[in-house]
Every structure is written in structure tokens, then in C-alpha cells.
Design a protein around this motif. Sequence first.
Motif, PDB file in Angstrom:
ATOM      1  N   ASP A 142     -28.303 -16.536  79.845  1.00  0.00           N
ATOM      2  CA  ASP A 142     -29.385 -15.552  79.929  1.00  0.00           C
ATOM      3  C   ASP A 142     -30.703 -16.078  79.364  1.00  0.00           C
ATOM      4  OD1 ASP A 142     -27.783 -13.542  81.083  1.00  0.00           O
ATOM      5  OD2 ASP A 142     -26.965 -13.026  79.119  1.00  0.00           O
ATOM      6  N   GLN A 145     -34.421 -15.733  81.084  1.00  0.00           N
ATOM      7  CA  GLN A 145     -35.143 -14.460  81.051  1.00  0.00           C
ATOM      8  C   GLN A 145     -36.123 -14.416  79.885  1.00  0.00           C
ATOM      9  OE1 GLN A 145     -32.339 -11.147  81.284  1.00  0.00           O
ATOM     10  NE2 GLN A 145     -30.876 -12.458  82.350  1.00  0.00           N
ATOM     11  N   GLU A 157     -28.074 -23.529  85.191  1.00  0.00           N
ATOM     12  CA  GLU A 157     -27.136 -22.968  86.164  1.00  0.00           C
ATOM     13  C   GLU A 157     -25.822 -22.616  85.479  1.00  0.00           C
ATOM     14  OE1 GLU A 157     -27.697 -22.151  89.180  1.00  0.00           O
ATOM     15  OE2 GLU A 157     -29.655 -23.100  89.491  1.00  0.00           O
ATOM     16  N   ARG A 160     -19.139 -21.799  86.285  1.00  0.00           N
ATOM     17  CA  ARG A 160     -18.216 -20.685  86.068  1.00  0.00           C
ATOM     18  C   ARG A 160     -16.792 -21.211  85.846  1.00  0.00           C
ATOM     19  NH1 ARG A 160     -19.903 -15.966  89.466  1.00  0.00           N
ATOM     20  NH2 ARG A 160     -17.978 -16.287  90.628  1.00  0.00           N
ATOM     21  N   ARG A 203     -24.056 -18.173  90.847  1.00  0.00           N
ATOM     22  CA  ARG A 203     -24.855 -17.259  90.043  1.00  0.00           C
ATOM     23  C   ARG A 203     -23.963 -16.508  89.062  1.00  0.00           C
ATOM     24  NH1 ARG A 203     -27.986 -14.333  94.924  1.00  0.00           N
ATOM     25  NH2 ARG A 203     -25.812 -14.264  95.574  1.00  0.00           N
ATOM     26  N   ALA A 204     -24.484 -16.315  87.874  1.00  0.00           N
ATOM     27  CA  ALA A 204     -23.704 -15.614  86.854  1.00  0.00           C
ATOM     28  C   ALA A 204     -23.380 -14.190  87.278  1.00  0.00           C
ATOM     29  CB  ALA A 204     -24.472 -15.614  85.538  1.00  0.00           C
ATOM     30  N   SER A 205     -24.240 -13.604  88.092  1.00  0.00           N
ATOM     31  CA  SER A 205     -24.060 -12.205  88.488  1.00  0.00           C
ATOM     32  C   SER A 205     -23.064 -12.024  89.630  1.00  0.00           C
ATOM     33  CB  SER A 205     -25.415 -11.613  88.906  1.00  0.00           C
ATOM     34  OG  SER A 205     -25.979 -12.368  89.978  1.00  0.00           O
ATOM     35  N   ASP A 206     -22.668 -13.108  90.288  1.00  0.00           N
ATOM     36  CA  ASP A 206     -21.715 -12.980  91.393  1.00  0.00           C
ATOM     37  C   ASP A 206     -20.333 -12.612  90.863  1.00  0.00           C
ATOM     38  OD1 ASP A 206     -23.632 -13.597  93.222  1.00  0.00           O
ATOM     39  OD2 ASP A 206     -23.013 -15.678  93.517  1.00  0.00           O
ATOM     40  N   PRO A 207     -19.562 -11.843  91.623  1.00  0.00           N
ATOM     41  CA  PRO A 207     -18.213 -11.487  91.166  1.00  0.00           C
ATOM     42  C   PRO A 207     -17.311 -12.711  91.088  1.00  0.00           C
ATOM     43  CG  PRO A 207     -18.551 -10.803  93.445  1.00  0.00           C
ATOM     44  CD  PRO A 207     -19.888 -11.246  92.936  1.00  0.00           C
ATOM     45  N   CYS A 237     -19.340 -17.957  82.078  1.00  0.00           N
ATOM     46  CA  CYS A 237     -20.388 -18.816  82.637  1.00  0.00           C
ATOM     47  C   CYS A 237     -20.847 -19.847  81.611  1.00  0.00           C
ATOM     48  CB  CYS A 237     -21.577 -17.971  83.089  1.00  0.00           C
ATOM     49  SG  CYS A 237     -21.185 -16.881  84.468  1.00  0.00           S
TER      50      CYS A 237
END
Length: 299
Positions: A142, A145, A157, A160, A203-207, A237
Motif C-alpha cells: 500500500d 498511495q 508490484e 502474490r 494486482r493486490a486487489s484481484d481475488p 501480497c
Amino acid sequence: MARANDDWQRLLNAADAESLVTRRGCLYTFQTEAAWVQASHKHDTLAWSGIHYRVLNAQQTTDLEPALAGKVKGSIWYPDAGHVADPLILCERLRQTFEALGGTLHASSEVQRLSPQETGVVVNTSTGQKICDHAIITAGIDTPQLANTLGDRMPLEAERGYHLEYPMESPLLQRPCCIAEYGFYMTPMAGRLRVAGTVELGRASDPANPARYRYLERAMERLFPELGAPSAHWMGCRPSLPDTLPIIGPSAHTRRVHYGIGHGHLGLTLAATTGALIEADIHNQAPPWLGALSIDRFR
């Protein structure tokens, strides 16, 4: 890496937490003799770097880990390695030490923006502003951000990694063991065995990808069918950078803010060393080579 054990030892001593680290080394094992022989020759190149290891045959391997009897042809043992059986308890012990030394934890505050000033840093949070002399960002995946609020850019990146956990009252293994052909580690934890590995860039937000869990489960069914189904699974991640090195050092725009991020698979291993290096840099006492880990390399 060479100083990781020493830096951690200082923290463990300060927190009276030495008992939380198990020091029995780790094993890198092979299911075929050809792979074991090939790896044994490659590991000869590690001697010059001061990394201690021993090449073990099948019997020597099972002498260390009886549960692997009949499952591997040999291994590489790294006797100096240690592992933490319960990272949460270690974090809690470090928190207690931090607060005993006068630190304050703002666990309910979400940091939203950093505003460096000439004499300090204004930290804007969900519960109001806080002012400090220096700010250190160690927010893992994170971090961008917060970095964006400073004008810093970094190609961070998510690597995962997938995990399974099997509950057990007594440990199946005595130390972390990697099955090289499968590409994952089995680590004895407090009350459970953790199986973790594989690398998936995304992406960290992908399931999470269910196929990754199934791969680990099928491998464990072949190795230890008596364990049955895992009790838990999760995906984490690892924050990673293209050159595989972390960013340790100040923002490109202010020395009031430092980063300690991008450690990939070695976040816990290098945590204490990262803290020590940042402390040294704030006091202008960092080793000259630390500049190679600067965020400036991505500008």
C-alpha cells in the motif's frame, strides 16, 4: 542479509523475545537424486559468501526430519537459519517494548497524507493531524498511495503468495522444509503447519486464484495424505520491485520522510536491518552503499 541475524538479535534482546525464534536451520529438499546432485554442485559457489550449509543424503535428511523418510533423495541444510513460530506474538512483544520506551501506537488511525515541513512532518490521519520530526513509511504493497502524496513514484508490484494451514497438536516437522520440485515451504508454526509458496504477479486487489490453492493441496495429499484437508487458506501480497532490491532511504523530495519497502520474500528477515539502516541514515551515519537502495534509481 549478512547482518540480518545480528540486527534481529539486538531487537530480540531488547524485547526479551529470544524464545520466540526457533533456530534449527532450514532444509531445501529434493525428490530426485539428479536434482539433489545438481543443486549440491551449484551450492559450492555459496561458500565464498559466508553462507553455511551442508549437503545431506537421504538418510542424513531423515535423521533431521523423520517425517520425510522415503519422500526425498537428499537436501541442503542451512543450519544458521531460524524461524518464528508465531509472528503475531512476536509483534505483540515488540509493541509492548516500543510502548515501554515511550512510544504511542495509533492503531485506529488511517494515514491519508504526509506533508513535510521545514522542521517536521504533518501526518494527516482519519482521526486528525499528528506532527513528528521524521516519518518512516513501511506500508508494504500500500506504500504507493502514501508516496503519491509526496510526489514519489515507484514501480511496486504484488508477488502474490498462497498459503495453507493444517492444525496439529505436535509438530510434523522441526524446521522449515522446502520441496524443491514443488516450489513451496512447509513451516512448523504454533499449533499448525503452514504450507506457503508459488509466485503470482498481479494486482493486490484481484481475488485469489483457486487453482493455486488446489496445486498446494494436491502436492500435500501426495506428500502427507494423513493430514486431510487444510483448515485455512489465504493469499498475501509480497511488495516487490523490478530489480528485486528494496527501497531503503529518504523520499526523493525530503529527508524528513524515509521508506523501508519492497523486500519481496524477505520482509520479516530484513525488518530489523531495515530499521537500523533508516535510523543510521536519519543521523547521517548510513554506510555509503545504502545509496544503491535509494528511490532515486527509479526516477
